[in-house]
Design a protein around this motif. Sequence first.
Motif, PDB file in Angstrom:
ATOM      1  N   TYR B 147       8.137  -3.626   1.179  1.00 39.18           N
ATOM      2  CA  TYR B 147       6.985  -3.534   0.273  1.00 39.18           C
ATOM      3  C   TYR B 147       6.849  -4.834  -0.538  1.00 39.18           C
ATOM      4  CZ  TYR B 147       3.763  -1.521  -3.131  1.00 39.18           C
ATOM      5  OH  TYR B 147       2.677  -1.267  -3.921  1.00 39.18           O
ATOM      6  N   GLU B 301      13.606   7.059  -1.782  1.00 44.86           N
ATOM      7  CA  GLU B 301      12.205   6.933  -1.372  1.00 44.86           C
ATOM      8  C   GLU B 301      11.476   5.887  -2.214  1.00 44.86           C
ATOM      9  OE1 GLU B 301      10.364  10.763  -1.154  1.00 44.86           O
ATOM     10  OE2 GLU B 301      11.988  11.613   0.046  1.00 44.86           O
ATOM     11  N   LEU B 302      10.664   5.099  -1.538  1.00 42.62           N
ATOM     12  CA  LEU B 302       9.885   4.060  -2.215  1.00 42.62           C
ATOM     13  C   LEU B 302       8.780   4.688  -3.056  1.00 42.62           C
ATOM     14  CD1 LEU B 302       9.168   0.962  -2.444  1.00 42.62           C
ATOM     15  CD2 LEU B 302       7.584   1.382  -0.568  1.00 42.62           C
ATOM     16  N   SER B 304       5.484   3.576  -5.329  1.00 44.95           N
ATOM     17  CA  SER B 304       4.593   2.464  -5.670  1.00 44.95           C
ATOM     18  C   SER B 304       3.260   3.032  -6.166  1.00 44.95           C
ATOM     19  CB  SER B 304       4.364   1.588  -4.429  1.00 44.95           C
ATOM     20  OG  SER B 304       3.687   2.354  -3.451  1.00 44.95           O
ATOM     21  N   ASN B 307       1.644   5.833  -3.925  1.00 42.68           N
ATOM     22  CA  ASN B 307       2.101   7.227  -3.800  1.00 42.68           C
ATOM     23  C   ASN B 307       2.688   7.785  -5.104  1.00 42.68           C
ATOM     24  OD1 ASN B 307       4.548   5.968  -4.037  1.00 42.68           O
ATOM     25  ND2 ASN B 307       5.385   6.644  -2.081  1.00 42.68           N
TER      26      ASN B 307
END
Lengths: 189, 318
Positions: B147, B301-302, B304, B307
């Motif tokens: 990302y 978990e990403l 940003s 989300n």
Amino acid sequence: MRRNHFVYVIVAAALIAVLGSSLEFRRLDEKRAEERASRFSPAEYARDFWDNRLQTALTNLAATDALVRLFNTDMTAAVRLGRTLGQSRVHAYLLQGEGRITAVEKDGLLLSVATDDPAPEVFLCTGSYVSGNAIRDASGLVDVSTFFRHDEVQPHQRRDQPDCRTGSHCTVSRGDTEGGDERELHRCV
Amino acid sequence: MAKKVLAWVIVVSLGMVLTVGCGRREPPPRGQQKIAVVISTLNNPWFVVLKDAAKARAEELGYKADVFDSQNSPATEAAHFDTIIGGKYAAILFNPTDAEGSIASVQRAKDAGIPTFCMDREISASDVAVSQILSDNFSGCVALGEYFVRRLGEKGNYVELLGLLGDNNTRNRSDGFHSVVDHYPGLKMVAQQSADFDRTKAMEVMESILQAHPDINAVFCGNDAMAMGAYRALVTAGKDKQVMVFGFDGATDVIDEIRAGRIAATGMQFPKTMAKTAAKYADEYLRGRRDFPQKVPVAVELVSRENIHKFTAYGRSE
């Protein structure tokens, strides 16, 4: 006086015997070579995994189109077919299949694999660098408990490692958090 | 003579009964058994959540749970283990201060018959703790790295703030991030310094780095406390609009800042999941289970701007 010398000789001999049995003289380069051989090598591990162990997992692959259909009709069954490492919401699959390229993007290809639907369902990563642990997780061949440290189980792909773009199989991991976007595609690497 | 023999037989029999009886002594009922929750530091809100979840789950399972704060000091932690061993605790839910330095304490507990379950931080030994429930830091930072590359358009100068150097999480996070970012020659790391996972120290370190490198585009931090410290330094320097900040943890303030568009992303760990799993394993161990996996990775978990609506502090919204 002679008796004293005799005692010294016996004591010295005893000391030499004791110390001698607890000492070992070896060449330094031999010792270092031995240490190198016994040390964990991530590169060798990855190479062996790719060349040998992974091949055994490629004999039983799921059909990509069938899995995509299952995602749309029975998510519980689709999730059951996948593998996770530890506790995770991301499920990984080893897949094979054919698809039609519908678009080419900077980081990969958009594929349509379901014959009855022309819309792309799969994003095949083919960027300048493909990262991730999908193969580790999808194959089910890596047991993190066998590693001394947590980071030893994370062999990251190097530029000179084989690229799955050239293979006929791909690994798919599905999860809306991958890459941080909302793309409803199944990410292949 | 016969009386004497009979007396001896009775004495020996009594002795055997007592000995066998002691060997089969039943453990106290679960309501009376104690579980120790040993946390590296309670100065960081993330660890407070870990502590609260572990304590609450142990109590739900019927144990008395006591909390020990190691204050990031291996010596304090070792003293806690002395207290725990002397206090005949049934199990330890453990968040270590040092991957190497904490091994001896866990070994002492093991020798005393007290099982230890590591949470979030690992010890560098695979046969001392019963199980280690850990965030998959490396993979989480691979996602963050991907990302990061995308948001920066594959080019720019950046700074990395590392956590405690003795902690394996520090290395795993940094290695995961670099396993992606280092493949892009347009991205240049101009400074890499430790701020010990500490917000105040991160602010000071960042202020100092900005003096030498005023032209940076991003900061990658090994935890959210440091991300907040770095962000404060950027605000003070008037550079918060031009420099993207990336953290790791999923702490309240960073989740709020991502929602407000002021921090770029973080890696969401799940401290409640790890703590509850550790408490559950301890309960199962005390009921007789022995086949535990040594390492249980918990996915990171990403989070940003794309989300953020799916997340809340320390977990998902659902």
